[in-house]
Scaffold this motif. Structure first.
Motif, PDB file in Angstrom:
ATOM      1  N   ASN A 106      41.083  65.218  38.645  1.00  0.00           N
ATOM      2  CA  ASN A 106      40.835  64.081  39.526  1.00  0.00           C
ATOM      3  C   ASN A 106      41.714  64.111  40.777  1.00  0.00           C
ATOM      4  O   ASN A 106      41.326  63.575  41.813  1.00  0.00           O
ATOM      5  N   ALA A 107      42.862  64.723  40.694  1.00  0.00           N
ATOM      6  CA  ALA A 107      43.714  64.838  41.879  1.00  0.00           C
ATOM      7  C   ALA A 107      43.026  65.680  42.958  1.00  0.00           C
ATOM      8  O   ALA A 107      43.220  65.452  44.154  1.00  0.00           O
ATOM      9  N   LYS A 108      42.211  66.622  42.521  1.00  0.00           N
ATOM     10  CA  LYS A 108      41.468  67.478  43.456  1.00  0.00           C
ATOM     11  C   LYS A 108      40.032  67.004  43.631  1.00  0.00           C
ATOM     12  O   LYS A 108      39.268  67.634  44.368  1.00  0.00           O
TER      13      LYS A 108
ATOM     14  N   GLN B 244      28.863  57.212  51.043  1.00  0.00           N
ATOM     15  CA  GLN B 244      28.016  58.156  50.313  1.00  0.00           C
ATOM     16  C   GLN B 244      28.870  59.277  49.746  1.00  0.00           C
ATOM     17  O   GLN B 244      29.656  59.879  50.462  1.00  0.00           O
ATOM     18  N   VAL B 245      28.723  59.510  48.452  1.00  0.00           N
ATOM     19  CA  VAL B 245      29.474  60.579  47.810  1.00  0.00           C
ATOM     20  C   VAL B 245      28.738  61.882  48.008  1.00  0.00           C
ATOM     21  O   VAL B 245      27.562  61.999  47.721  1.00  0.00           O
ATOM     22  N   GLN B 246      29.444  62.840  48.551  1.00  0.00           N
ATOM     23  CA  GLN B 246      28.893  64.164  48.721  1.00  0.00           C
ATOM     24  C   GLN B 246      29.446  65.076  47.635  1.00  0.00           C
ATOM     25  O   GLN B 246      30.654  65.122  47.419  1.00  0.00           O
ATOM     26  N   LEU B 247      28.563  65.767  46.955  1.00  0.00           N
ATOM     27  CA  LEU B 247      28.966  66.721  45.930  1.00  0.00           C
ATOM     28  C   LEU B 247      28.513  68.108  46.338  1.00  0.00           C
ATOM     29  O   LEU B 247      27.370  68.289  46.761  1.00  0.00           O
ATOM     30  N   VAL B 248      29.390  69.065  46.181  1.00  0.00           N
ATOM     31  CA  VAL B 248      29.089  70.437  46.555  1.00  0.00           C
ATOM     32  C   VAL B 248      29.428  71.360  45.396  1.00  0.00           C
ATOM     33  O   VAL B 248      30.590  71.419  44.967  1.00  0.00           O
ATOM     34  N   GLU B 249      28.414  72.064  44.901  1.00  0.00           N
ATOM     35  CA  GLU B 249      28.614  73.018  43.825  1.00  0.00           C
ATOM     36  C   GLU B 249      28.883  74.408  44.413  1.00  0.00           C
ATOM     37  O   GLU B 249      28.361  74.764  45.470  1.00  0.00           O
ATOM     38  N   SER B 250      29.656  75.182  43.685  1.00  0.00           N
ATOM     39  CA  SER B 250      29.918  76.564  44.081  1.00  0.00           C
ATOM     40  C   SER B 250      30.276  77.376  42.844  1.00  0.00           C
ATOM     41  O   SER B 250      30.506  76.813  41.766  1.00  0.00           O
ATOM     42  N   GLY B 251      30.307  78.685  43.010  1.00  0.00           N
ATOM     43  CA  GLY B 251      30.735  79.557  41.924  1.00  0.00           C
ATOM     44  C   GLY B 251      29.627  80.322  41.241  1.00  0.00           C
ATOM     45  O   GLY B 251      29.893  81.159  40.379  1.00  0.00           O
ATOM     46  N   GLY B 252      28.391  80.026  41.591  1.00  0.00           N
ATOM     47  CA  GLY B 252      27.285  80.745  40.967  1.00  0.00           C
ATOM     48  C   GLY B 252      27.195  82.181  41.441  1.00  0.00           C
ATOM     49  O   GLY B 252      27.908  82.606  42.348  1.00  0.00           O
ATOM     50  N   GLY B 253      26.293  82.914  40.809  1.00  0.00           N
ATOM     51  CA  GLY B 253      26.100  84.304  41.195  1.00  0.00           C
ATOM     52  C   GLY B 253      25.358  85.067  40.119  1.00  0.00           C
ATOM     53  O   GLY B 253      24.769  84.477  39.212  1.00  0.00           O
ATOM     54  N   LEU B 254      25.413  86.384  40.235  1.00  0.00           N
ATOM     55  CA  LEU B 254      24.759  87.273  39.273  1.00  0.00           C
ATOM     56  C   LEU B 254      25.799  87.772  38.282  1.00  0.00           C
ATOM     57  O   LEU B 254      26.853  88.272  38.670  1.00  0.00           O
TER      58      LEU B 254
ATOM     59  N   CYS C 296      32.442  71.740  41.130  1.00  0.00           N
ATOM     60  CA  CYS C 296      31.769  70.626  41.785  1.00  0.00           C
ATOM     61  C   CYS C 296      32.846  69.835  42.521  1.00  0.00           C
ATOM     62  O   CYS C 296      33.700  69.216  41.882  1.00  0.00           O
ATOM     63  N   ALA C 297      32.794  69.864  43.839  1.00  0.00           N
ATOM     64  CA  ALA C 297      33.806  69.200  44.651  1.00  0.00           C
ATOM     65  C   ALA C 297      33.217  67.955  45.303  1.00  0.00           C
ATOM     66  O   ALA C 297      32.124  68.001  45.869  1.00  0.00           O
ATOM     67  N   ALA C 298      33.954  66.844  45.219  1.00  0.00           N
ATOM     68  CA  ALA C 298      33.490  65.575  45.769  1.00  0.00           C
ATOM     69  C   ALA C 298      34.298  65.209  47.007  1.00  0.00           C
ATOM     70  O   ALA C 298      35.449  65.619  47.162  1.00  0.00           O
ATOM     71  N   SER C 299      33.666  64.402  47.864  1.00  0.00           N
ATOM     72  CA  SER C 299      34.296  64.039  49.131  1.00  0.00           C
ATOM     73  C   SER C 299      34.725  62.583  49.200  1.00  0.00           C
ATOM     74  O   SER C 299      35.184  62.136  50.256  1.00  0.00           O
ATOM     75  N   LEU C 300      34.579  61.837  48.093  1.00  0.00           N
ATOM     76  CA  LEU C 300      34.914  60.426  48.121  1.00  0.00           C
ATOM     77  C   LEU C 300      35.867  60.072  47.002  1.00  0.00           C
ATOM     78  O   LEU C 300      35.715  60.533  45.881  1.00  0.00           O
TER      79      LEU C 300
END
Length: 125
Positions: free
Chosen positions: A74-76, A1-11, A22-26
């Protein structure tokens, strides 16, 4: 299962900039196109941008063209969305997702899977 995690949002103030990640784990994540979508309160999820697996092809919604840039490392195993000249109407929860098929670059949410949990972007006027 590919896990995707978004970050960086805010006001951020109108006219400002934000970069979403968007960081992936697979490992296979890098073989598929990736898209960014957003959903504002009371509205349907809408397409923002998509990028091919190699990063050479990108598509944008008309509403963000010229202001947002999608890219990937893609390396990251990471996809970015650089947002500039932000407007209050850009306020939404932003999601990334992996395409269901190799070489599928589509603006339809049904063409994607493995949605992340989203990151809130709020643009104040």
């Amino acid at each position: 299962q590919v896990q995707l995690v978004e970050s960086g949002g805010g006001l951020v103030q109108a006219g400002g900039s934000v970069r979403l990640t968007c960081a992936a784990s697979l490992r296979s994540f890098s073989s598929y196109p990736t898209g960014w979508f957003r959903q504002a309160p009371g509205k349907e999820r809408e397409f923002v941008a998509t990028i091919s697996s190699g990063g050479g092809t990108t598509y944008y919604a008309d509403s963000v063209k010229g202001r947002f840039t999608i890219s990937r490392d893609n390396a990251k195993k990471t996809v970015y969305l650089q947002m500039t000249s932000l407007k209050p109407e850009d306020t939404a929860v932003y999601y990334c997702a992996r395409a269901k098929e190799l070489y599928l670059t589509t603006s339809s949410p049904s063409g994607y899977r493995n949605w992340g949990q989203g990151t809130q972007v709020t643009v104040s006027s």
